[in-house]
Design an enzyme around this catalytic site. Structure first.
Site, PDB file in Angstrom:
ATOM      1  N   CYS A 294      59.623  12.073  39.653  1.00 27.42           N
ATOM      2  CA  CYS A 294      59.913  11.463  38.356  1.00 27.42           C
ATOM      3  C   CYS A 294      58.649  10.773  37.872  1.00 27.42           C
ATOM      4  O   CYS A 294      58.120   9.896  38.570  1.00 27.42           O
ATOM      5  CB  CYS A 294      61.049  10.444  38.546  1.00 27.42           C
TER       6      CYS A 294
ATOM      7  N   CYS B 139      57.424  14.735  32.184  1.00 28.70           N
ATOM      8  CA  CYS B 139      58.732  14.277  32.655  1.00 28.70           C
ATOM      9  C   CYS B 139      59.295  15.468  33.404  1.00 28.70           C
ATOM     10  O   CYS B 139      59.268  16.599  32.882  1.00 28.70           O
ATOM     11  CB  CYS B 139      59.639  13.907  31.486  1.00 28.70           C
TER      12      CYS B 139
HETATM   13  N1  DGL Z   1      62.706  12.765  35.200  1.00 22.35           N
HETATM   14  C1  DGL Z   1      62.175  11.505  34.775  1.00 22.35           C
HETATM   15  C2  DGL Z   1      60.660  11.591  34.554  1.00 22.35           C
HETATM   16  O1  DGL Z   1      60.003  12.462  35.080  1.00 22.35           O
HETATM   17  C3  DGL Z   1      62.745  10.746  33.625  1.00 22.35           C
HETATM   18  C4  DGL Z   1      64.093  10.855  33.103  1.00 22.35           C
HETATM   19  C5  DGL Z   1      64.720   9.532  32.713  1.00 22.35           C
HETATM   20  O2  DGL Z   1      64.466   9.016  31.590  1.00 22.35           O
HETATM   21  O3  DGL Z   1      65.453   9.022  33.540  1.00 22.35           O
HETATM   22  O4  DGL Z   1      60.084  10.752  33.895  1.00 22.35           O
END
Ligand code: DGL
Length: 272
Positions: free
Chosen positions: A83, A197
């Site tokens: 993430c 993301c």
């Molecule tokens: N998958 C997460 C990232 O790479 C973010 C998603 C969220 O806002 O929770 O930033």
């Protein structure tokens, strides 16, 4: 990791992949092709989703608390914070408090800077990611001679969550993401877009059809898998059975994702 450590890691010790939701599956796909025998625990903080709309303090506290609990309970050989939002905010802190090797996920600005021909790069991330000094530092280190435009596209997080649950997705979210970048001064010269993301590569077909064939997309998933491979090189891997996914949210929430997990060999779903 040196050879002494490699010998003490049990073959069934899992790699823990952590994200707020389904985003980490874009990293898991690359990890599976690189190390198919690696036992994996996928942890989705669905009770905390979306991270992109939270404060730095909320994210740091949540991520370090949860990873601490899971490290104690599951003794992973390595943790991957799959993430960008959590990594750009909490990676340093988590590394300080845990003994487990930690691989983070940070915006792929370096490869994008190597690819761009026009010198203009777009970056799509969460609101929390795009304001991080971590991103300023990557820009200064690798793209100081380029123009980098950042745009927050929180709607894409929900779109990816819905898509993987088999729910309908409003196509306008892709149009708004593309327009957000194109509307910036010089945005019409963007030829490379960083998907900063981990949810966004799950929507790559939709994004490609919205942005058009001349735009190239870059994300960090393959690089992260290679980093995990290099940190675990020399270790043995044995998958004793189907892998496990955990959630902080109600079980029903992760059960709605059972098909998306099954594609990646995860057939056991449970609450943390
Ligand atoms: N998958 C997460 C990232 O790479 C973010 C998603 C969220 O806002 O929770 O930033």
């Amino acid at each position: 990791m040196d050879q002494t450590n490699a010998r003490t890691v049990k073959p069934e010790a899992p790699i823990l992949l952590f994200d707020s939701g389904v985003g980490g599956l874009s990293v898991l796909a690359e990890l599976r092709s690189l190390i198919p025998d690696a036992p994996v625990i996928y942890a989705a903080d669905l009770a905390g989703l979306p991270y992109g709309e939270k404060s730095e303090a909320q994210i740091a506290a949540r991520v370090s608390g949860l990873l601490g609990r899971m490290a104690e309970r599951y003794s992973p050989r390595l943790i991957c914070i799959a993430c960008n939002t959590a990594s750009t905010i909490a990676l340093g802190m988590v590394r300080e408090v845990l003994n487990t090797p930690i691989v983070g996920t940070v915006p792929a600005i370096k490869p994008a800077a190597a690819l761009t021909r026009s010198g203009v790069i777009g970056l799509l991330g969460t609101a929390a990611t795009i304001r991080q000094s971590y991103v300023d530092d990557l820009e200064a280190a690798f793209a100081s001679d380029k123009l980098l435009m950042r745009h927050a596209a929180p709607e894409l997080v929900g779109a990816a969550e819905n898509r993987l649950r088999g729910l309908p997705v409003d196509r306008d979210v892709f149009r708004r993401a593309a327009e957000g970048l194109r509307a910036m001064p010089g945005g019409d010269r963007i030829d490379t877009v960083v998907l900063a993301c981990t949810h966004f590569p799950l929507l790559s077909k939709d994004l490609a059809s919205e942005f058009g064939p001349e735009i190239r997309f870059v994300d960090g998933a393959a690089g992260i898998a290679r980093r995990i491979g290099s940190l675990t090189s020399g270790q043995d891997f044995r998958r004793g059975g189907p892998d496990l996914a955990l959630t902080t949210g109600p079980l029903i929430e992760i059960e709605r994702l059972s098909c998306a997990f099954a594609v990646h060999g995860i057939d056991r779903l449970t609450e943390l």
